[in-house]
Design an enzyme around this catalytic site. Structure first.
Site, PDB file in Angstrom:
ATOM      1  N   ASP A 146      43.099  66.196  26.782  1.00 40.28           N
ATOM      2  CA  ASP A 146      44.144  67.198  26.607  1.00 40.28           C
ATOM      3  C   ASP A 146      43.433  68.554  26.568  1.00 40.28           C
ATOM      4  O   ASP A 146      42.218  68.616  26.316  1.00 40.28           O
ATOM      5  CB  ASP A 146      44.902  66.931  25.303  1.00 40.28           C
ATOM      6  CG  ASP A 146      45.943  67.987  25.025  1.00 40.28           C
ATOM      7  OD1 ASP A 146      46.715  68.306  25.939  1.00 40.28           O
ATOM      8  OD2 ASP A 146      45.973  68.515  23.893  1.00 40.28           O
ATOM      9  N   ASP A 178      44.786  65.670  20.408  1.00 39.93           N
ATOM     10  CA  ASP A 178      44.882  66.021  18.988  1.00 39.93           C
ATOM     11  C   ASP A 178      46.305  66.212  18.496  1.00 39.93           C
ATOM     12  O   ASP A 178      46.521  66.408  17.301  1.00 39.93           O
ATOM     13  CB  ASP A 178      44.083  67.311  18.707  1.00 39.93           C
ATOM     14  CG  ASP A 178      44.811  68.552  19.221  1.00 39.93           C
ATOM     15  OD1 ASP A 178      45.473  68.454  20.278  1.00 39.93           O
ATOM     16  OD2 ASP A 178      44.723  69.596  18.564  1.00 39.93           O
ATOM     17  N   ASP A 206      15.064  29.120  12.708  1.00 41.56           N
ATOM     18  CA  ASP A 206      16.412  29.680  12.546  1.00 41.56           C
ATOM     19  C   ASP A 206      16.387  30.877  11.602  1.00 41.56           C
ATOM     20  O   ASP A 206      16.991  31.911  11.882  1.00 41.56           O
ATOM     21  CB  ASP A 206      17.362  28.613  12.008  1.00 41.56           C
ATOM     22  CG  ASP A 206      18.795  29.120  11.952  1.00 41.56           C
ATOM     23  OD1 ASP A 206      19.385  29.336  13.023  1.00 41.56           O
ATOM     24  OD2 ASP A 206      19.299  29.345  10.836  1.00 41.56           O
ATOM     25  N   THR A 220      44.742  71.983  24.975  1.00 44.89           N
ATOM     26  CA  THR A 220      44.863  72.786  23.764  1.00 44.89           C
ATOM     27  C   THR A 220      44.422  72.009  22.530  1.00 44.89           C
ATOM     28  O   THR A 220      44.947  70.944  22.240  1.00 44.89           O
ATOM     29  CB  THR A 220      46.313  73.264  23.576  1.00 44.89           C
ATOM     30  OG1 THR A 220      46.724  73.954  24.754  1.00 44.89           O
ATOM     31  CG2 THR A 220      46.425  74.190  22.381  1.00 44.89           C
TER      32      THR A 220
END
Length: 582
Positions: free
Chosen positions: A280, A476, A562, A282
């Site tokens: 985005d 945002d 192990d 702004t």
């Protein structure tokens, strides 16, 4: 070793008869029955050491999160009236839990911020590194937000409390990370499913090793029972099972301590596979603090134009709306009473002023309602070519004037996008702004742009991009929430709305665009760590399987293999805690 036998029985009762504890118990009892009690004891001891190391590893990975809880101070200096004693405002120390939204607190130099809030008076540099990972103190002034746990370095501040102790940034980080550590990654879920079939298969293989050679090939029972028990111990999937969660937990913890909040192993894996990042504009690529640069009245006084625009935008959290309200206040414009504020999604904000409908909207929206003079259209084009966003103030349908607003790109945006390119990730800006403004910003940042988009357009474009690979969306605002959910990975800027933060799979608390590249690097480092861990776990087992069947290794060496693998994958996973952001 009785505690392992008890765990095995409990596991069988809840539908998990082939657990690690079952393998251990059968092997220990079998060793005792064939007269190898000393080896059985060593086996149980080494297994207990392995479990202890797993606990230490998990504790270290979570230590950073526990440290966050200790960041917020226990008390705060509450500012309150002097109760008629002529002293005016005075401070009183109160527990942080008692602070209520709307109260005012004072923060002395060197003190920690007790709650998320907004600065009312004072100027200071705040060290946000404990919360956001931002290493350089940030200069803040009245109107800026502060986080609980940040350190006030020099000036005295008065801060309005915006969130209670249970809802501040630190509390939300801890809650989200705890949830994230419970959300398993796809690889981890596969390992869990694999182990359900793997463990019974190991027990069956051990049984065949014990029975087949003596019955059909004249082998010695003692020798082949011993080898079968060793195979049982080698087959313990401890290291394999811890290989993924140890790496994921370390990765999530390392991110949280550096302002990169990731909501689960699935998100952590997906981020590393991202091919395209959609931003985005702004508040994401730009600072989110736009300023009104031009006020152009059309037949009304400038103060009246600003006042009416501010009346329509009052109460909105959109950065452009805040810029208009702020400019009206700076100009001393009278703001008339307004009601019925509404948003026309992606187009305008509307309200009633004195019973008459008003709107602050895009030139495109205004053109749908009224014919704009040619010179006004030309002026709009000139302003937009300068990278400014132009809005038209209307007393519907009559235009009252134009306001031009510019929001500068974030300081690190260009460098961050270059980092993404180096990682082989394509960046695209999706904006509802006009093509000229969007193009001017995008050209300066060196990325593609798709402009004049409604929220549904963003969803469509993200759907198209997903056909070419994994897509992340960074935003945002409330209008970004659908796109964040639509993308394979949603990333919210930390200064954004609660809706965006809740919808996203990850959040950048430091509000740095470079945090996107840091997320991808952390994810890829974690995935590489997971692959190395699985190779270590399976590789050691393969080596000791061969040596055991050849009679080279014994029981305690089998369990040591192990335990050793568990130690190695744990140590390898803990390396992620040292991850550094650029």
């Amino acid at each position: 070793g009785w505690q392992f036998a008890v765990k095995a029985v409990r596991g069988a009762r809840v539908g998990n008869p082939f657990s690690i504890n079952t393998l251990m118990t059968v092997a220990a009892i079998g060793a005792i029955l064939i007269g190898e009690a000393a080896e059985a004891a060593v086996v149980v001891f080494l297994f207990a050491v392995g479990e202890l190391l797993e606990g230490v590893a998990a504790g270290r990975a979570r230590a950073g999160i526990r440290a966050l809880a200790a960041l917020a101070p226990k008390t705060a200096l509450l500012l309150e009236e002097g109760h008629g004693d002529g002293q005016g405002l005075r401070t009183r120390e109160v527990p942080v839990e008692q602070l209520k939204v709307g109260q005012t607190v004072q923060i002395q130099p060197g003190g920690r911020v007790p709650a998320d809030g907004t600065i009312l008076t004072g100027f200071s540099a705040l060290d946000d590194s404990p919360v956001t990972g931002e290493s350089v103190p940030v200069n803040k002034s009245p109107g800026d937000t502060v986080f609980a746990g940040s350190i006030n370095t020099d000036g005295v501040l008065t801060v309005r409390v915006d969130k209670g102790a249970e809802d501040n940034t630190i509390a939300r980080i801890i809650h989200m990370v705890e949830e994230a550590q419970e959300a398993k990654a796809p690889t981890e879920r596969f390992i869990d499913r694999f182990s359900r079939y793997y463990t019974p298969a190991v027990m069956l293989a051990a049984l065949l090793v014990i029975v087949v050679p003596p019955l059909f090939f004249g082998g010695l029972w003692h020798e082949w029972i011993y080898k079968g028990l060793a195979l049982l111990l080698i087959g313990c999937p401890c290291a394999l099972l811890i290989s993924v969660p140890a790496a994921v937990t370390s990765g999530i913890s390392a991110g949280a301590r550096r302002g990169l909040l990731i909501k689960g192993g699935a998100a952590l894996e997906a981020i590393g596979a991202v091919k395209t990042v959609a931003f985005d504009k702004t508040g994401t690529l730009t600072e989110g603090k736009p300023q009104v640069t031009d006020v152009i009245p059309l037949g009304v006084p400038e103060a009246e134009l600003l006042g009416r625009a501010a009346a329509v935008e009052q109460g909105s959290s959109h950065p452009l709306a805040k810029a208009i309200v702020r400019r009206a206040a700076e100009a001393g414009a009278g703001v008339p009473a307004s009601s019925e504020q509404k948003a026309v999604q992606g187009k305008a904000a509307t309200a009633l002023i004195g019973g008459e409908p008003h709107a602050v909207g895009s030139p495109k929206y205004a053109a749908e309602l009224a014919q704009m003079p040619a010179w006004v259209e030309t002026r709009i084009q000139i302003l937009e070519a300068q990278g400014k966003t132009v809005v038209v103030v209307l007393n519907l349908p009559t235009p009252l004037g134009l306001l031009a607003i510019r929001d500068e790109p974030r300081a690190d945006a260009r460098e961050a996008l270059a980092q993404l390119k180096d990682l082989g990730v394509r960046g695209v800006m999706l904006t509802g702004d006009n093509a000229r403004t969007g193009g001017a910003i995008a050209e300066g940042l060196g990325l593609e742009v798709r402009a004049e988009l409604m929220p549904q357009d963003k969803l469509r474009i993200i759907g198209e991009m997903k056909q070419s690979g994994t897509v992340a969306m960074v935003g945002d605002g409330i209008n970004d929430a659908p796109a964040l959910a639509q993308a394979d990975v949603g990333i919210a800027m930390g200064g954004g709305t609660d809706v965006a933060l809740e919808t996203a799979d990850a959040a950048l608390l430091g509000n740095r665009v470079a945090g996107v590249a840091d997320l991808i690097r952390l994810s890829r480092a974690t995935l590489a760590n997971i692959r190395a861990n699985i190779f270590i776990a399976l590789g050691l087992k393969a080596v000791f399987l061969v040596t055991t069947l050849l009679g080279v290794t014994n029981l305690w060496m089998a369990i040591l293999a192990d335990t050793g693998a568990t130690v190695l994958v744990t140590a390898n996973a803990l390396r992620l805690l040292g991850f550094r952001i650029r």
